[in-house]
Design an enzyme around this catalytic site. Structure first.
Site, short mmCIF file in Angstrom:
data_model
loop_
_atom_site.label_atom_id
_atom_site.label_comp_id
_atom_site.label_asym_id
_atom_site.label_seq_id
_atom_site.Cartn_x
_atom_site.Cartn_y
_atom_site.Cartn_z
CG ASN A 96 44.94 7.42 26.67
OD1 ASN A 96 45.67 8.09 25.94
ND2 ASN A 96 44.25 6.39 26.22
CD GLU A 153 43.12 9.06 24.15
OE1 GLU A 153 42.49 8.09 23.68
OE2 GLU A 153 42.74 9.71 25.14
CG ASP A 176 34.56 4.06 26.76
OD1 ASP A 176 34.76 5.18 26.24
OD2 ASP A 176 34.74 2.99 26.15
#
Length: 343
Positions: free
Chosen positions: A216, A219, A287
């Site tokens: 993301n 990150e 996820d």
């Protein structure tokens, strides 16, 4: 921001193929290696302040337990119809047994899980309270986990289990939440597969040469060491991440800004957010992206097609509170809804 109106023509042209891919999810076989977590939600009514200490007394009403962390990635894949194997560590404690039971109830193969009695099953317990007829609010979260890595024998046992099952699956998903599963022997094992998808919160370079990385925005910023504040920053970050990881594709998920897909050949594709209004909780949405993207790639989808379906799946689960999953039928309904939206 990428506008949906200008994207819709491309989406409409690809719709038959996207529906076909969703229908095929059940044909895919996936091994998920991850930091397996149990999420607990305890709620009750606040009665008064305790006389023993300046704390609230809450009369317990409900306890809800759901797969969290890497376990959420496992559950997402299973709910989308895939044949799923799960690898990671659980303890002999009740929390570990709850997770194993949750997996087995939806047909997930748990034979690759390694039991580590010296480390507790990672558990995150959220305690929330409410006054009568008021909104429930989280009051405290209690995390139960070990900061110690598994001992060397356990690391090697898990790596061996992974190696043993690689030939039986179409893809390997690494769901790395930093809780001790991904030691060097385990990373070496997962990279032995030619279709490894990495979702990690930090240190992407440890997975040098994996097929796809799905950071993301925060990150990605941590990985490249600078803020991504402009379109030029984004393009630079995509190039830098490809150089850092030597992956084939980098998919940066950007929340309401959509997604950006970077290929080794220099191609860059941007996908708009499909849902920017009914967003209640983004917990675990990454996820869900990884699950739909992985199953699409297993069926021979292009990276663009896989990213579009990952985006579609995430647009559904963010409408729900807490970690959530979606299904093939919900995805097809959501895709049809997008096609009917006025440009």
């Amino acid at each position: 921001m990428i506008e949906f109106a200008s994207f819709k023509t491309q989406l409409a042209a690809s719709a038959p193929r996207l529906f076909e891919l969703i229908d095929g999810f059940k044909q895919s076989k996936v091994l998920v290696v991850g930091d397996l977590t149990l999420d607990e939600f305890l709620t009750g009514e606040v009665e008064r302040i305790s006389r023993e200490a300046p704390v609230l007394i809450i009369r317990h009403e409900t306890t809800r337990q759901t797969p969290g962390g890497g376990a959420n990635a496992v559950y997402n894949l299973a709910k989308l119809g895939a044949e799923v194997k799960v690898a990671g560590f659980l303890s002999k404690d009740p929390q570990g047994q709850v997770l194993r039971t949750m997996f087995e109830e939806v047909g997930i193969d748990t034979s690759t899980i390694v039991i580590d009695p010296d480390r507790p099953t990672v558990t995150k317990s959220r305690i929330a309270g409410h006054a009568r007829q008021s909104v429930t609010q989280q009051i405290v979260r209690i995390d139960r986990k070990s900061d110690e890595l598994p001992d060397r024998d356990k690391q090697l046992e898990l790596a061996a289990q992974i190696q043993q099952h690689l030939g039986q699956v179409d893809a390997v998903v690494c769901s790395d939440y930093g809780d001790g599963v991904f030691t060097p022997p385990v990373i070496e094992a997962v990279l032995s597969h030619d279709r490894t998808i990495v979702d990690t919160q930090k240190n992407l370079e440890r997975y040098h040469g994996a097929r796809v990385f799905t950071p993301n925005l925060p990150e990605a910023e941590r990985a490249v060491g600078y803020g991504i504040k402009s379109f030029e920053d984004l393009l630079r970050a995509g190039r830098d991440l490809l150089a850092l990881t030597q992956g084939e594709e980098i998919l940066i998920t950007r929340g309401e800004q959509g997604m950006s897909l970077f290929a080794r050949d220099g191609k860059v594709e941007h996908i708009p957010a499909f849902n920017r209004t009914d967003v209640f909780d983004v917990t675990g949405a990454g996820d869900t992206v990884v699950a739909a993207l992985t199953l699409s790639l297993c069926l021979g989808a292009s990276y663009w097609e896989a990213a579009v379906l990952g985006n579609l799946a995430a647009s559904i689960v963010v409408r729900q509170f807490g970690t959530a999953t979606t299904s093939q039928d919900e995805m097809k309904e959501a895709l049809q809804g997008l096609l009917e939206v006025e440009a």
